[in-house]
Design an enzyme around this catalytic site. Sequence first.
Site, short mmCIF file in Angstrom:
data_model
loop_
_atom_site.label_atom_id
_atom_site.label_comp_id
_atom_site.label_asym_id
_atom_site.label_seq_id
_atom_site.Cartn_x
_atom_site.Cartn_y
_atom_site.Cartn_z
CG ASP A 48 -1.77 1.24 1.33
OD1 ASP A 48 -2.92 1.18 0.85
OD2 ASP A 48 -1.31 2.26 1.86
CE1 TYR A 53 0.46 8.33 2.63
CE2 TYR A 53 0.93 6.16 1.78
CZ TYR A 53 0.13 7.01 2.50
OH TYR A 53 -1.01 6.52 3.10
#
Length: 335
Positions: A48, A53
């Site tokens: 994931d 990010y």
Amino acid sequence: MEMIELGQTGTHVSKLALGAMQMGGATGEPDAIRILDSFLDAGGTFLDTADCYEWWARRGSRGGESEELLGRYLKGRRDQVFLATKGSALPAYSDKLWNADGSTDWELARRTFAGAGGDTLRQALDGSLRRLGTDHVDLYYVHVDDLGTPLEETLEALDGLVRAGKIRYPGWSNVRTWRLEAIRQLCDRHGWAAPVAVQQQHSYLRPKVGNASASIVGAEQSEYLDQHRDLQLVAYSPILKGVYDDPAAQRTGAWALENYAGPDADARLAVLREVAGEVGSTPNRTVLAWLLHQTAPSVIPLIGPRTPGQLDDLLPALDIKLDAGQLARLDAAGA
């Protein structure tokens, strides 16, 4: 590692998922590779990440570091994993996203999230696919539920991406139950691909009375997911940043406990410590084991170790067997 059907898709994934949020940031590439190798060697398949990010970790970042690292790692082994990423949560760029001391202005970030408009998601996914070095992802989440964009626009765009072969399944994250029902009804009405997974914060402790977060599973949402088994619960922050193993943090009120602290949490922590002692393990591992035993609804815990040692410390949870009496005591605990 055991495998579990994702919702009612017929697709099976590892019963434990690995989050790559810190990879390429706090977790450097050599350690990230060791974590990924260990997870796959243990039978893990479910990875994931997200396009955002980890933008907040470095002034000037636009995110994508995690996806880029995974793209390098997955060359030649893409078919060994079930790959999930997310879009909609990357804020509009501004140098003001970082305060003078380097901390993050999360209020500004939340006001300027990209959102889930059709063009926004299509462009975000293309960027993710480029960084990941693949022509499709297995699961694509709307990362932050966007109340400002018509659901019809978002769902039609996701359906188009499924039809184009760029995603296998849509998912949703940080979302209220009433929105999940609205999504379900619109997909049924229009024949659009419906979400098969919902990623929410979920742990052994229960949210305290008055908690207003759309991101945490409460009693109502748990019941809804139990009644709608086509939506798989993927639980992020399952060990609440590791506070179950940290009595000092529990006493001083660590921020990870803000939505849980109170008499109910204290009572559940006491029983958790008892059961952890009985099975000869740590509270963190025992929480993961409890989540892995859940069936109403079933839960896929999503762990995000920052170091190889943290992963090594959590993997033994896969071997913990809680008996019916221990599960009943853990379930019944509370103020």
